[in-house]
Design a protein around this motif. Structure first.
Motif, PDB file in Angstrom:
ATOM      1  N   PRO A   1     -66.465  56.921  20.492  1.00  0.00           N
ATOM      2  CA  PRO A   1     -66.605  56.206  21.759  1.00  0.00           C
ATOM      3  C   PRO A   1     -65.354  56.360  22.624  1.00  0.00           C
ATOM      4  O   PRO A   1     -65.282  55.819  23.715  1.00  0.00           O
ATOM      5  N   GLY A   2     -64.383  57.063  22.105  1.00  0.00           N
ATOM      6  CA  GLY A   2     -63.081  57.103  22.762  1.00  0.00           C
ATOM      7  C   GLY A   2     -62.224  55.960  22.238  1.00  0.00           C
ATOM      8  O   GLY A   2     -62.661  55.157  21.411  1.00  0.00           O
TER       9      GLY A   2
ATOM     10  N   THR B   1     -66.049  53.114  15.409  1.00  0.00           N
ATOM     11  CA  THR B   1     -67.143  52.753  16.304  1.00  0.00           C
ATOM     12  C   THR B   1     -67.848  54.042  16.754  1.00  0.00           C
ATOM     13  O   THR B   1     -67.214  55.096  16.862  1.00  0.00           O
ATOM     14  N   LYS B   2     -69.157  53.947  16.987  1.00  0.00           N
ATOM     15  CA  LYS B   2     -69.923  55.139  17.377  1.00  0.00           C
ATOM     16  C   LYS B   2     -70.215  55.116  18.875  1.00  0.00           C
ATOM     17  O   LYS B   2     -70.376  54.059  19.479  1.00  0.00           O
ATOM     18  N   ASN B   3     -70.320  56.299  19.440  1.00  0.00           N
ATOM     19  CA  ASN B   3     -70.645  56.397  20.856  1.00  0.00           C
ATOM     20  C   ASN B   3     -72.133  56.077  21.053  1.00  0.00           C
ATOM     21  O   ASN B   3     -72.991  56.705  20.426  1.00  0.00           O
TER      22      ASN B   3
ATOM     23  N   PRO C   1     -62.116  55.660  26.960  1.00  0.00           N
ATOM     24  CA  PRO C   1     -63.378  55.227  26.333  1.00  0.00           C
ATOM     25  C   PRO C   1     -64.439  54.843  27.368  1.00  0.00           C
ATOM     26  O   PRO C   1     -65.629  55.047  27.122  1.00  0.00           O
ATOM     27  N   ALA C   2     -64.010  54.295  28.518  1.00  0.00           N
ATOM     28  CA  ALA C   2     -64.990  53.979  29.570  1.00  0.00           C
ATOM     29  C   ALA C   2     -65.691  55.273  29.995  1.00  0.00           C
ATOM     30  O   ALA C   2     -66.911  55.319  30.147  1.00  0.00           O
ATOM     31  N   SER C   3     -64.896  56.330  30.162  1.00  0.00           N
ATOM     32  CA  SER C   3     -65.453  57.618  30.559  1.00  0.00           C
ATOM     33  C   SER C   3     -66.403  58.151  29.482  1.00  0.00           C
ATOM     34  O   SER C   3     -67.500  58.622  29.783  1.00  0.00           O
ATOM     35  N   TYR C   4     -65.982  58.060  28.223  1.00  0.00           N
ATOM     36  CA  TYR C   4     -66.805  58.572  27.117  1.00  0.00           C
ATOM     37  C   TYR C   4     -68.107  57.782  26.946  1.00  0.00           C
ATOM     38  O   TYR C   4     -69.086  58.296  26.425  1.00  0.00           O
ATOM     39  N   CYS C   5     -68.080  56.507  27.319  1.00  0.00           N
ATOM     40  CA  CYS C   5     -69.253  55.653  27.080  1.00  0.00           C
ATOM     41  C   CYS C   5     -70.060  55.375  28.346  1.00  0.00           C
ATOM     42  O   CYS C   5     -70.979  54.559  28.338  1.00  0.00           O
ATOM     43  N   GLY C   6     -69.676  56.004  29.472  1.00  0.00           N
ATOM     44  CA  GLY C   6     -70.459  55.846  30.688  1.00  0.00           C
ATOM     45  C   GLY C   6     -70.363  54.474  31.328  1.00  0.00           C
ATOM     46  O   GLY C   6     -71.324  53.981  31.913  1.00  0.00           O
TER      47      GLY C   6
ATOM     48  N   SER D   1     -59.554  51.508  23.191  1.00  0.00           N
ATOM     49  CA  SER D   1     -60.490  50.394  23.388  1.00  0.00           C
ATOM     50  C   SER D   1     -61.931  50.866  23.169  1.00  0.00           C
ATOM     51  O   SER D   1     -62.818  50.553  23.978  1.00  0.00           O
ATOM     52  N   GLY D   2     -62.172  51.608  22.098  1.00  0.00           N
ATOM     53  CA  GLY D   2     -63.498  52.175  21.845  1.00  0.00           C
ATOM     54  C   GLY D   2     -64.556  51.105  21.603  1.00  0.00           C
ATOM     55  O   GLY D   2     -65.688  51.222  22.079  1.00  0.00           O
ATOM     56  N   GLY D   3     -64.190  50.061  20.870  1.00  0.00           N
ATOM     57  CA  GLY D   3     -65.133  48.977  20.617  1.00  0.00           C
ATOM     58  C   GLY D   3     -65.521  48.294  21.917  1.00  0.00           C
ATOM     59  O   GLY D   3     -66.688  47.955  22.137  1.00  0.00           O
ATOM     60  N   SER D   4     -64.533  48.106  22.804  1.00  0.00           N
ATOM     61  CA  SER D   4     -64.777  47.415  24.080  1.00  0.00           C
ATOM     62  C   SER D   4     -65.753  48.206  24.946  1.00  0.00           C
ATOM     63  O   SER D   4     -66.643  47.635  25.581  1.00  0.00           O
ATOM     64  N   ALA D   5     -65.569  49.537  24.993  1.00  0.00           N
ATOM     65  CA  ALA D   5     -66.428  50.371  25.832  1.00  0.00           C
ATOM     66  C   ALA D   5     -67.821  50.490  25.216  1.00  0.00           C
ATOM     67  O   ALA D   5     -68.836  50.366  25.908  1.00  0.00           O
ATOM     68  N   ALA D   6     -67.871  50.700  23.902  1.00  0.00           N
ATOM     69  CA  ALA D   6     -69.169  50.872  23.240  1.00  0.00           C
ATOM     70  C   ALA D   6     -69.992  49.589  23.315  1.00  0.00           C
ATOM     71  O   ALA D   6     -71.212  49.640  23.498  1.00  0.00           O
ATOM     72  N   ALA D   7     -69.324  48.436  23.192  1.00  0.00           N
ATOM     73  CA  ALA D   7     -70.043  47.164  23.229  1.00  0.00           C
ATOM     74  C   ALA D   7     -70.719  46.965  24.583  1.00  0.00           C
ATOM     75  O   ALA D   7     -71.880  46.546  24.659  1.00  0.00           O
TER      76      ALA D   7
END
Lengths: 479, 487, 90
Positions: free
Chosen positions: B151-152, B141-143, B182-187, B155-161
Motif C-alpha cells: 500500500p506504500g 498491509t495489502k494494497n 501511500p496516498a498515491s499508491y492507494c488512490g 502510512s500504508g495502513g492509513s492509506a489502505a484503510a
C-alpha cells in the motif's frame, strides 16, 4: 606547593536554578520529594513528548551573565548531547554547544592579602539536569528516580585562570555568593544544587603553554574541590618529575579514598554527537530585555566588600562578612544612610555580632528582624551615652520579640535611659565615697584598682542607670 | 452506495440532518472492517467499543440539539505512531509492543474534542521508516487495488484503510513522503502540511525537523475538513506556528481560479526514473489545467538531485538521537538475557528494533560521530538551506508546482525490501518538500493499465494550505474520481 | 571510507555479531556511497538561521494529572516506586 611548577585550574560550575517549574516542562522544580512523584511524560522522555523552554531559565542565565560582565548573545541555540545512561530518559541532554547565552566575561575575586584577581568566564549556558541512580549495597540492581530530570541548570565555565588553591576557593565562594545575591540558585554544594568539575594542569614556572589537563568530575564539596586539586597537582608533578607525560583524561574524585582515580578509557572516548536540538527554535533576547534585567542587578558582594574597605575603612574580614549576604549588607548600608555620624566600627560589630547571632539562631532574615531606623537609633543612643551597650542589647531583644515597638518606647518602659546629669551623679558619688572611707583611703595610698569597685557601687546606687564613664570622671575628680 | 464508501463531507451533513445516525455510520465502518480487514490488514489495534460509545454520545448530543463540529461522529483511523491515551501505540515495532501512552497527542485531543470517532490504530513501517509497511513488526498491509502489492508507506495502513472503507478518514505522518506516497499508491488524497502547521506533540518522532502529521482522505474536501480540525499553534510544541484560520466551503470550487494560475513544472521531477505511464498521467493533468486557462511552464530546481541524500542524512541523524530513548528502561521491550546495563541496552535494542531501523540508527550515529559531522550533517543542513531558497525563488515565478508524486505505481510485496537504496528512491519527488518545509498534496490521477492508482503532487509556499487545497479541489473536479477498489 | 561498524554499533548500543556486522556494513557502505555525492561548501558557511526564534514558556507550575503509576505501569521492572536497572555498567 612546589616552587618549580605552577598550578593551572579552570572550573565548570553547575548551578541548579531556583525557578518555579522545570526547564522544559511545567513540573514543580522542587527538591526532596518522594521518588518519581514529581515528573511527567515530558521529563521522563515518553515517546512523542516535546520540550518547551522556561522563560525564567533564560532570564536567570542572562542575569548571571550580566553580573559577570559577559557578552549576551541576542540569539542562541540549544543542542543535543547524546549518551546512554539510565538517569537520562531521552538518552540525550538538551544543552548548548557552540552558541551559549553568555560568553566572555570575568569575575574579580578578593584574595586574603587584599589583592584582586580577575578570573575569566569562558561561557555560561543553560541545560537540563539528569535524574538519580540509586545504588544500594546488597542489591544487584539500581533504582532510578526521575524527579531531578529537567531541573534547570546553568553551567559557568571559567577560563584556566586560577593559579593557587586560594584563588580556587575565593572563586568558588564568589560564584556562590553571586548566585545567592541574584537569587537564582540555592548554591548548596552539599545538597547538590551547586556542583563542579575541575580542570587541572601543571607547567614549569615561566612556561607559556598550558600543560595537559585532567578533568575531575564528582566534586561535591568546597573542601573536596580543594583536596582534589591538591592531590592532582602533586600527582601530575610526580609524573612529570619521573619523565612521564600526563594524558588528557577524565578522573573521578573519590572522597573516601581522598584521591583521584582514572575513569575507564571508555568514559574518555565518549562521542557525544552534538547536533542542534530540532524540537526547539532559537532563543532570542532583545536589547530591552537585557536592559531590564540589568537594572535589577544589585552591586555584587565582592564589589561591595572592596567599597567597604576602600571607602569606609572596614577591615577585609569584616567587609567580606557583611557583604556576603544581600540582606545583611542592605541593613548595613541603610543604617549607615540614616545617620552619617554613626560609628561604622560599632555598626559593623553590631551587625556581625548581636544581629547575626540572632539570625543564625532564629533562621530569620536580616530584613525581618530589625529596621535600619531602629538599629541606627540604638547605636546612636549608645554612642551618645543615652543608653549603655548592654541596655542596647536589651532593646534589640525586645524588638526581636515585637518589632512594632519603638526604641524610645522600650527604653522608657524598661527604664534603660542612663543618668548623665552630672549634678545628680555628683550627689550619688558623694554618698558612696562617704560610706566607703576606708577604700577611698586605699585608693589614695595608690591602690588604684579599687576604682572599679567604687564606680560599680555608684552604678548600683543608680540602679544601673548611671553613665559609667561620667561616674568614673566624677569619682577620680572628687578623690 | 454504502455509508463506509462515502466522503466525510457528505456524511457530516447527513448526521447533522439526522438522515443517518452516527451509530449507523460507525457500525457500517466496523462491519466493513470485519469483512475486509483479514485481507487488507490495515489495523494494529481496533477500538470498536469506545468508537461505538462515542458514536452514541454524538447521537445524544444531536438529539439535544447541540452544535457539533463537522467531524462529529466521523470514523477516523490513527497511524500507530500518534499517541492515544490508554490505547496501545506501537509505532509498528516490537520495541513498543506493549506501550500504552498515559496521554493523548495534541491532534488526538483535538479530534476527541471534535467528537470524532476513533476507529483504531493503523499499521505502518516500523518507526515510520520504510515505503511499504513491510518493516512493520506486526503485519504487512495489502494494497486494496491488488492484494499482492504494497500500500506504500510508511502510512500504508492509513492509506489502505481509507481506500478500502475501513475508515472514513485517517491521520498519517510524513517525513519524506510517508503520507503522499501511500496516498498515491492507494488512490486517495494525502496532505503533508507546512512544517509547523500541525502540532507534533504526541507524534513519536522519527526526524523532528521533517515530521508532519497530515490527513489522508477520499477527496480534497475531506482532507481540508480534517486538516482544519487539527491544525494550528500548540503550546506544547515550540515548533508549531501561529497561523490564521481559513474557512472551507464544501461546495463546488469555482474553477475560474485556474485562469491565469501559474504552474511550475520542475524538469528534475520528470526524470527517466519516472515510469512513462505515471509521467503521462501527470502530463495529462497539466493538459487539463492548460485547457482551463492555467499557464504551465518548465522551471528548474537543480539541487533536487541532492534532496534525497540530504534527507537521508538529516533524518537518520535525528532518528539516531530520537530513538535512543528506546532502551528497555522505562517502557516497551526489554531483552531477557543480560547481566550488565550495557548488555541490557545492546540486547534490548538488537532484539527490539528491526533491520531497517537499526541500519538507519547506525547511519545516523555515523554521520554525527566525531570527524564525520562536517562531511555529512553540516553539508546536508547547508543543502537544506539551498533547497529551501530554491523553492522560494521558484515561487516568485509560479503559484504552484506540479510533479508526479512517486516515480512508479505500487510494487509487489517482497520485491524491494532487501534493496534499501531502491526502496528509498520512492521518496525522490516527495522528500524535497519536507526538506524545504513547504506543504504538498498528492491526488489520484487515474489507474495504470495494471489497475493500480497513480498520483500527482501539488506544492505551494509555506502556510499556503488554503490555496493548495483549493487548487487541488479544482483538479479533482476536472479529473474525476477513480474507480473504487474491488476487494 | 570503510566505516568501523563495531564502533558505530557500540555507540548506538546495538549488539551485532560478526556475520551480521558484515552484512550491515555492506549495506551502510552502499547507502553512504549513495549520499556522498553532496557538493562542497565553504568552511565558514553556517546553516544556522538566526531568524528562526521561538516564544518561551511562562514559569508556571502545571499539574499534568500524571501519577507516578502512570509512568511505572509501562516499565519492564519496578521496585519501591522506581524503575529497576542492572547496577553493574559493563
Amino acid at each position: 606547593m612546589s616552587s618549580k611548577y605552577e598550578l593551572v585550574v579552570g572550573l565548570e560550575i553547575h548551578a541548579e536554578l531556583s525557578t518555579n517549574s522545570k526547564i522544559y516542562c511545567s513540573c514543580r522544580n522542587k527538591f526532596g520529594l518522594e521518588a518519581n512523584s514529581n515528573c511527567c511524560p515530558i521529563c521522563t522522555g515518553m515517546p512523542g513528548t516535546l520540550p518547551t523552554l522556561n522563560q525564567k531559565v533564560v532570564e536567570y542565565a542572562v542575569k548571571m551573565g550580566l553580573a559577570t560582565n559577559c557578552k549576551i548573545n541576542k540569539i542562541s541555540k540549544q543542542d543535543r548531547k547524546n549518551y546512554f545512561y539510565p538517569d537520562l530518559p531521552k538518552a540525550y541532554q538538551i544543552s548548548q554547544a557552540d552558541i551559549p547565552i553568555c560568553e566572555n566575561g570575568y569575575l574579580d575575586v578578593l584574595l586574603k592579602d587584599g589583592k584582586i584577581k580577575r578570573i575569566g568566564i569562558e561561557r555560561i549556558h543553560i541545560e537540563e539536569d539528569a535524574g538519580k541512580l540509586l545504588k544500594m549495597q546488597n542489591f544487584d540492581e539500581a533504582l532510578v528516580d526521575f524527579n531531578r530530570c529537567g531541573v534547570p541548570l546553568i553551567e559557568i565555565v571559567s577560563k584556566p585562570d586560577m593559579r593557587s588553591l586560594e584563588e580556587v576557593k575565593a572563586y568558588l565562594e564568589t560564584v556562590k555568593s553571586y548566585l545567592i545575591y541574584l537569587n537564582i540558585s540555592d548554591a548548596k554544594m552539599q545538597e547538590g544544587s551547586m556542583r563542579c568539575d575541575v580542570n587541572v594542569s601543571v607547567r614549569p614556572v615561566g612556561q607559556k603553554e598550558l600543560g595537559t589537563r585532567c578533568e575531575m568530575k564528582n566534586v561535591n564539596t568546597f573542601s573536596g574541590a580543594v583536596k582534589a586539586i591538591e592531590y592532582e597537582y602533586r600527582r601530575q608533578i610526580e609524573a612529570l618529575e619521573e619523565g612521564e607525560s600526563i594524558c588528557q583524561e577524565t578522573r573521578k574524585w573519590d572522597e573516601k579514598l581522598s584521591q583521584t582515580v582514572s575513569m575507564r578509557t571508555k568514559e574518555n572516548s565518549k562521542d557525544y554527537r552534538y547536533f542542534p536540538e530540532p524540537d526547539l527554535k532559537n532563543i532570542s533576547i532583545s536589547q530591552e530585555e537585557i536592559e531590564k534585567i540589568s537594572s535589577q542587578i544589585p552591586q555584587m558582594p565582592n564589589h561591595k566588600a572592596i567599597r567597604y574597605i576602600n571607602e569606609l575603612g572596614l577591615r577585609q574580614v569584616e567587609a567580606q562578612l557583611i557583604a556576603e549576604n544581600f540582606e545583611k549588607a542592605r541593613l548595613f548600608e541603610k543604617t549607615l544612610e540614616i545617620n552619617k555620624n554613626i560609628n561604622i566600627k560599632m555598626l559593623s560589630n553590631w551587625i556581625l555580632g548581636t544581629v547575626s547571632e540572632y539570625v543564625n539562631k532564629s533562621h530569620k532574615n536580616y530584613s525581618e528582624i530589625i529596621t535600619p531606623e531602629n538599629l541606627s537609633k540604638i547605636i546612636i543612643y549608645i554612642q551618645s551615652g543615652k543608653i549603655s551597650n548592654s541596655s542596647g542589647k536589651k532593646v534589640f531583644d525586645q524588638i526581636t520579640l515585637d518589632n512594632s515597638r519603638s526604641v524610645d518606647e522600650i527604653i522608657l518602659d524598661l527604664g534603660l535611659e542612663q543618668i548623665s546629669n552630672t549634678d545628680e551623679l555628683e550627689a550619688v558619688v558623694k554618698k558612696v565615697l562617704d560610706s566607703n572611707k576606708k577604700i577611698v583611703d586605699e585608693y589614695k595610698k595608690g591602690k588604684t584598682n579599687v576604682l572599679g569597685y567604687l564606680v560599680g557601687q555608684c552604678i548600683k546606687e543608680t540602679k544601673g542607670k548611671g553613665n559609667p564613664s561620667i561616674i568614673r570622671d566624677i569619682v577620680t575628680g572628687t578623690i | 452506495m454504502n455509508l463506509y464508501q462515502m466522503p466525510a463531507s457528505a456524511l457530516s451533513k447527513m448526521i447533522k440532518s439526522k438522515e443517518i445516525s452516527a451509530l449507523e455510520l460507525s457500525e457500517s465502518v466496523f462491519s466493513r472492517i470485519k469483512s475486509v480487514e483479514p485481507k487488507i490488514q490495515a489495523y494494529i489495534t481496533l477500538c470498536e467499543k469506545t468508537a461505538i460509545e462515542t458514536a452514541k454520545s454524538v447521537d445524544q448530543k444531536i438529539s439535544r440539539g447541540e452544535n457539533l463540529s463537522p467531524l462529529a461522529g466521523i470514523p477516523i483511523g490513527i497511524k500507530d505512531n500518534i499517541c492515544t491515551k490508554g490505547t496501545l501505540t506501537t509505532c509498528g515495532s516490537k520495541m513498543l509492543y506493549n506501550f500504552v501512552p498515559p496521554f493523548d497527542a495534541t491532534v488526538v485531543d483535538r479530534l476527541k474534542n471534535a467528537d470524532a470517532v476513533i476507529t483504531g490504530k493503523l499499521n505502518m513501517d516500523e518507526f515510520a521508516m520504510g515505503s511499504s509497511t513491510e518493516t512493520s513488526y506486526f503485519k504487512t498491509t495489502k494494497n486494496p487495488y491488488n492484494l499482492n502489492f504494497v500500500p506504500g508507506g510508511s502510512s500504508g495502513g492509513s492509506a489502505a484503510a481509507v481506500a478500502s472503507g475501513e475508515a472514513i478518514l485517517s491521520l498519517g505522518s510524513d517525513t519524506g513522503g510517508s503520507i503522499r506516497q501511500p496516498a498515491s499508491y492507494c488512490g486517495v488524497v494525502g496532505l503533508k502540511p507546512t512544517y509547523g502547521a500541525i502540532s507534533r506533540y504526541g507524534l513519536v518522532a522519527f526526524a523532528s525537523s521533517l515530521d508532519q502529521i497530515g490527513p489522508i482522505a477520499k477527496c480534497v474536501d475531506d482532507a481540508a475538513l480534517l486538516y482544519l480540525s487539527i491544525y494550528g499553534h500548540d503550546e506544547l510544541d515550540s515548533t508549531s506556528a501561529r497561523i490564521s484560520p481559513f474557512s472551507w466551503e464544501i461546495e463546488n470550487q469555482d474553477i475560474s481560479m485556474l485562469k491565469g494560475l501559474k504552474i511550475g513544472i520542475p524538469r528534475e521531477y520528470f526524470s527517466d526514473q519516472i515510469d512513462k505511464e505515471v509521467k503521462d498521467a501527470t502530463l495529462n493533468v497539466l493538459k487539463i489545467l492548460e485547457e482551463n486557462g492555467s499557464q504551465t511552464f518548465e522551471i528548474s530546481l537543480p539541487n533536487t538531485k541532492y534532496a534525497l541524500s540530504a534527507y537521508h542524512i538529516i533524518s537518520s541523524a535525528e532518528a539516531s538521537s530520537n530513538l535512543a530513548r528506546f532502551d528497555g528502561v522505562r517502557y516497551g521491550y526489554r531483552a531477557k538475557n543480560y547481566k550488565t546495563l550495557t548488555q541490557m541496552y545492546e540486547n534490548t535494542r538488537a532484539e527490539g528494533f528491526g533491520n531497517e531501523v537499526k541500519t538507519r540508527i547506525m547511519l545516523g550515529t555515523y554521520v554525527l560521530s566525531s570527524g564525520y559531522y562536517d562531511a555529512y550533517y553540516r553539508r546536508a543542513k547547508l543543502l537544506q538551506n539551498k533547497i529551501s531558497s530554491e523553492f522560494s525563488e521558484a515561487f516568485k515565478k509560479c503559484d504552484v508546482i506540479l510533479t508526479p508524486t512517486v516515480p512508479t505505481t505500487a510494487f509487489e510485496i517482497g520485491c524491494e525490501i532487501d534493496d534499501p537504496v531502491k526502496m528509498r528512491s520512492n521518496d525522490m519527488n516527495t522528500a524535497s518538500s519536507n526538506i524545504a518545509g513547504v506543504p504538498a498534496i498528492s491526488l489520484p490521477c487515474g489507474l495504470s493499465k495494471d489497475g493500480l492508482p497513480m498520483g500527482f503532487q501539488l506544492i505551494c509556499r509555506h502556510f499556503e494550505e488554503e490555496k493548495l487545497l483549493k487548487i487541488a479541489k479544482c483538479c479533482e473536479n476536472l479529473i474525476g474520481e477513480i474507480k473504487l477498489p474491488n476487494i | 571510507m570503510d566505516i568501523e561498524i563495531m564502533q558505530i554499533a557500540k555507540l548506538s548500543r546495538i549488539k551485532i555479531d560478526g556475520a551480521v556486522a558484515k552484512k550491515v556494513e555492506a549495506n551502510l557502505n552502499r547507502i553512504i556511497q549513495s549520499i556522498k555525492d553532496l557538493p562542497e561548501f565553504d568552511q565558514n558557511e553556517n546553516f544556522f538561521n538566526p531568524e528562526n526564534v521561538m516564544q518561551l514558556r511562562a514559569d508556571v507550575v502545571k499539574d499534568f494529572g500524571f501519577d507516578r503509576n502512570d509512568m511505572l505501569k509501562n516499565a519492564p521492572q519496578v521496585k519501591a516506586g522506581c524503575v529497576v536497572v542492572p547496577k553493574k555498567i559493563d
